[in-house]
Design a protein around this motif. Sequence first.
Motif, short mmCIF file in Angstrom:
data_model
loop_
_atom_site.label_atom_id
_atom_site.label_comp_id
_atom_site.label_asym_id
_atom_site.label_seq_id
_atom_site.Cartn_x
_atom_site.Cartn_y
_atom_site.Cartn_z
N PRO A 1 1.06 -1.15 0.17
CA PRO A 1 -0.10 0.03 0.19
C PRO A 1 0.76 1.29 0.11
O PRO A 1 0.24 2.54 -0.27
N ASN A 2 1.94 0.88 0.69
CA ASN A 2 2.80 2.56 0.48
C ASN A 2 4.08 2.16 -0.83
O ASN A 2 4.63 3.44 -0.87
N GLY A 3 3.66 1.72 -1.76
CA GLY A 3 4.14 1.88 -2.83
C GLY A 3 5.98 0.90 -3.11
O GLY A 3 5.89 0.81 -4.19
N THR A 4 5.34 0.16 -2.12
CA THR A 4 6.74 -0.55 -1.67
C THR A 4 6.98 -1.46 -3.19
O THR A 4 6.02 -2.66 -3.28
N PRO A 5 7.61 -2.08 -3.60
CA PRO A 5 7.12 -3.09 -5.15
C PRO A 5 7.80 -4.45 -4.65
O PRO A 5 8.79 -4.48 -3.50
N VAL A 6 6.88 -5.21 -4.48
CA VAL A 6 6.95 -6.68 -3.57
C VAL A 6 7.68 -7.29 -4.55
O VAL A 6 8.43 -8.67 -4.26
#
Length: 218
Positions: A170-175
């Motif tokens: 949700p914070n934009g960090t790529p999984v």
Amino acid sequence: MHRLFLALVLLAIAPPARAQGFVPECRIQRLAETPASRETTGALGMPPRHLSAEEIERTAECLVPALDRAFAAANDRAIRGVRDWLRMSRSYKASEHGTFLQVFADKRAAPSYVRYEQGAPMTEGAIIIKRAFRVEADGRARAHRIYVMEKMPVGYEPALHDWRFAAYEPNGTPVGETGGRNDARVRFCAECHAAARAQDFLIYVPPAYRVPDDAARR
């Protein structure tokens, strides 16, 4: 025909500005008052905790700012080029991700998607996304990951019918991303969708959640 369909179900995902406002806490009071031992927490590979249709609708409405913010934060090269998305499911539904999902498609993917099992394989450039939220043991609901499927050029990944899978916190960090950084972390996406290999790796929402497709069939 397809233009009529697109006009009927066009849904513009709110711009980032909307997501920058105050986000209230979203909590399901029934679960807040239920001991955690009586409810199983949703997890990958398992259905999420049971919610009524009304609870799902109210929770999704409460989470709109957080869901919009999560979408705006997902810095994916494919979805950044799409202004409007078409809703492919009527509402959020419980999923095997342990969350509640809603499916969207761009204008390249939508005409085939709404034909569901009778649809043709997607063409290069088609994009499908899923927005999600999950409910914690204490009843608090939170925006969850953004999932992306993009149809790449022929030869990109033949074993996956040339789909690129990606996911973002949700914070934009790529999984992770197929063929890219943390590829292994999104392999579960491909492994799950491989069950629908005969449908171009597309796992469609159940009939009760599908958008009307009459305009696409005419």
